[in-house]
Write an enzyme that holds these catalytic residues in place. Structure first.
Site, PDB file in Angstrom:
ATOM      1  N   GLU A 185     -36.389 -13.777  -8.690  1.00 17.36           N
ATOM      2  CA  GLU A 185     -37.011 -12.873  -9.640  1.00 17.36           C
ATOM      3  C   GLU A 185     -38.561 -14.083 -10.458  1.00 17.36           C
ATOM      4  O   GLU A 185     -38.227 -14.029 -12.121  1.00 17.36           O
ATOM      5  CB  GLU A 185     -36.257 -13.097 -10.976  1.00 17.36           C
ATOM      6  CG  GLU A 185     -35.239 -11.518 -10.533  1.00 17.36           C
ATOM      7  CD  GLU A 185     -34.889 -10.486 -12.280  1.00 17.36           C
ATOM      8  OE1 GLU A 185     -35.051 -11.425 -12.599  1.00 17.36           O
ATOM      9  OE2 GLU A 185     -34.166  -9.870 -11.257  1.00 17.36           O
ATOM     10  N   GLU A 303     -30.762  -6.804  -5.551  1.00 18.94           N
ATOM     11  CA  GLU A 303     -29.764  -6.366  -6.769  1.00 18.94           C
ATOM     12  C   GLU A 303     -29.870  -5.627  -6.851  1.00 18.94           C
ATOM     13  O   GLU A 303     -31.402  -4.754  -7.127  1.00 18.94           O
ATOM     14  CB  GLU A 303     -30.130  -7.357  -7.794  1.00 18.94           C
ATOM     15  CG  GLU A 303     -30.045  -8.876  -7.856  1.00 18.94           C
ATOM     16  CD  GLU A 303     -30.343  -9.927  -8.966  1.00 18.94           C
ATOM     17  OE1 GLU A 303     -30.107  -9.525 -10.316  1.00 18.94           O
ATOM     18  OE2 GLU A 303     -30.802 -11.093  -8.924  1.00 18.94           O
TER      19      GLU A 303
HETATM   20  O1  AHR Z   1     -27.335 -10.025 -11.108  1.00 15.95           O
HETATM   21  C1  AHR Z   1     -27.371 -10.694 -13.480  1.00 15.95           C
HETATM   22  C2  AHR Z   1     -29.089 -10.840 -13.401  1.00 15.95           C
HETATM   23  O2  AHR Z   1     -30.187  -9.896 -12.873  1.00 15.95           O
HETATM   24  C3  AHR Z   1     -29.382 -12.224 -12.173  1.00 15.95           C
HETATM   25  O3  AHR Z   1     -29.264 -13.622 -12.616  1.00 15.95           O
HETATM   26  C4  AHR Z   1     -31.325 -11.734 -12.146  1.00 15.95           C
HETATM   27  O4  AHR Z   1     -31.227 -12.342 -10.731  1.00 15.95           O
HETATM   28  C5  AHR Z   1     -31.011  -9.890 -12.959  1.00 15.95           C
HETATM   29  O5  AHR Z   1     -31.962 -10.324 -13.893  1.00 15.95           O
END
Ligand code: AHR
Length: 497
Positions: A185, A303
């Site tokens: 990110e 994610e």
């Molecule tokens: O999964 C929690 C957070 O969500 C992670 O650290 C980040 O990559 C995303 O914003």
């Protein structure tokens, strides 16, 4: 023949044709990948309790968690973050534990970590679970040198100072880590960069990331937040050649209510986000394919999962971002995993966030000190998809535009056809009427996870409130019929001729 009682309670019929003769692509086991971040009680207290803990453990790893995860099978495990990755310095997590520096976790509550779970402990966990390790490197506060050295430390068999240091620290065999994230990110917590800035850094970092001992690194570049076209185009335009192995897209499905207190409206709103996830995968794939060599870039949903409102009291008691998983969450998992099957030709890997105690987790413990470890509804939904792994996804064509919106995916193996149905509606039971083209079914069995209460969940007091049960299914030649109750995920395994 239709078993007695079957189809009795159905109110609507949804018809599908499963085209066993229309292949999409392989359901890579990596679509069922996982993510473990140094966040709350995911790593410390969740997966890792330490060797001297009163909690039953295998060399420091929570025994019950290891057993449940081994049973499910974890194809790939991403670590150490998340946001944490871009402030993690790998040297803080190697060598004698008592000499490891104590660092503040600036992203997740400012608590102090003792570094006792580092690279060796992560690789040990992957080996216990049979998971492929996926390490996210630090671009935000790190350097090309730091990442270059971490890879040599892990993968160089022997001879170099870094390899010998690893051997001295107890690992004679190289770790052979293939998957390396180049930041996380980087549009946000990973440095708040513009795509052009990140792309220039990616170019620089990638020059120093090399193959050691025959392990060719597969680099994963930080990709878009959701379906952000601007990020992907900005990155690819600036990259101007030399494409990464994969591009990491993150797509959470937010919810305004606490996990166990969802309203019917919010349930519908959250589940409807999956339509946009499907579009995002298709559109991001198309963007990549528009570039020279873009087709070689694996699209990774790095994610994903539901992210509900998290009660402060739960976070205080159990750890940051600790979240229950309900029947709604299981349906969400089913919708996501069905999409991955249907878009098997467009994806490389998908990692749900996260594996234990954080967000849409597979397991929950009663805090870092707690001895209980239970399987969530999401765990059981993943079990229902396990039979699809390594099979070939095939097309499913809806035959009517019923408003119920049952989600379906299918895959075929040798003499086997696997079909998973998800009923996301809380107010409609459905009768499934499915015709199979290109294959003849001999026998069928079905497993279902269902509960009309979308807020139902497994708790420490009642860990088996929502579990799998076998379900009646009727099959005659090329026709399959089954009741699909409201809020359910069901997998049918057909033996085919
Ligand atoms: O999964 C929690 C957070 O969500 C992670 O650290 C980040 O990559 C995303 O914003």
């Amino acid at each position: 023949m239709i078993p007695t009682g079957l189809l009795a309670a159905s109110s609507t019929t949804q018809r599908f044709v499963v085209r066993a003769d229309a292949e999409i692509g392989v359901v890579r086991p990596e679509f069922h990948g996982h993510f473990a971040e140094h966040l709350g009680s995911c790593v410390y207290g969740g997966l890792w309790v330490g060797k001297r803990s009163p909690i039953p453990n295998i060399e420091g790893y929570r025994k019950q968690a290891v057993e449940y995860l081994r049973e499910l099978g974890v194809p790939v495990l991403r670590w150490p973050g998340g946001c944490y990755a871009d402030d993690y310095h790998w040297r803080d997590g190697i060598g004698p534990v008592e000499q490891r520096p104590k660092r503040v976790n600036i992203h997740w509550g400012g608590y102090i970590e003792d570094g006792s779970f580092g690279t060796h402990e992560f690789i040990g966990l992957c080996r216990l679970l049979g998971a492929d390790p996926y390490v996210a490197g630090n671009v935000g506060s790190g350097s090309p040198l730091e990442l270059r050295d971490w890879i040599e430390y892990c993968n160089m068999p022997s001879g170099s100072t870094l390899a010998e240091e690893r051997i001295k620290n107890g690992a004679t065999e190289p770790f052979r880590v293939r998957y390396w994230g180049v930041g996380n990110e980087n549009w946000g917590c990973g440095g708040w960069m513009r795509p052009e800035v990140y792309a220039n850094l990616y170019r620089q970092f990638s020059v120093y990331i090399r193959e050691y001992g025959g392990t060719a690194p597969y680099l994963v570049a930080s990709g878009p937040n959701g379906n952000d076209h601007k990020w992907t185009r900005g990155f690819m335009d600036t990259l101007d050649g030399g494409v990464p192995g994969g591009l990491s897209m993150h797509y959470y499905e937010g919810g305004p209510d606490r996990a166990t207190e969802f309203s019917a409206d919010h349930l519908g709103q959250q589940l409807s986000i999956f339509k946009r996830v499907e579009e995002a995968i298709t559109e991001q794939r198309a963007i990549l394919d528009g570039y020279r060599d873009g087709h070689k870039v694996g699209l990774i949903l790095d994610e994903w999962g539901v992210w509900d409102k998290i009660p402060e009291e739960d976070e205080k008691r159990y750890g940051k971002l600790w979240m229950q998983s309900t029947m709604r969450s299981a349906v969400a998992a089913g919708l996501g995993l069905n999409i991955f099957n249907r878009l098997a030709d467009k994806l490389f890997m998908c990692n749900i966030a996260q594996i234990v105690n954080v967000l849409q987790s597979l397991l929950l413990t009663d805090g870092p000190e707690g001895k209980s470890c239970i399987r969530t509804t999401t765990y059981h939904a993943f079990v229902l998809f396990k039979p699809h792994r390594s099979k070939t996804a095939v097309r499913v064509e809806p035959q009517d535009s019923s408003p119920v919106g049952v989600s379906v995916s299918a895959s075929k193996g040798e003499n086997e056809l696997i079909i998973t149905f998800v009923n996301p509606r809380h107010d409609a039971d459905v009768e499934i009427d499915c015709t199979i083209h290109g294959s003849t079914a001999r026998e069928a069995k079905a497993l279902i996870l269902d509960d009309p209460d979308w807020n139902a969940c497994n708790t420490f007091e009642n860990p088996n409130r929502v579990v799998l049960r076998s379900h009646a299914v009727a099959v005659e030649g090329s026709r399959l019929r089954m009741d699909l109750p409201r809020l359910s995920v069901a997998t049918v395994t057909l033996k085919t001729a």
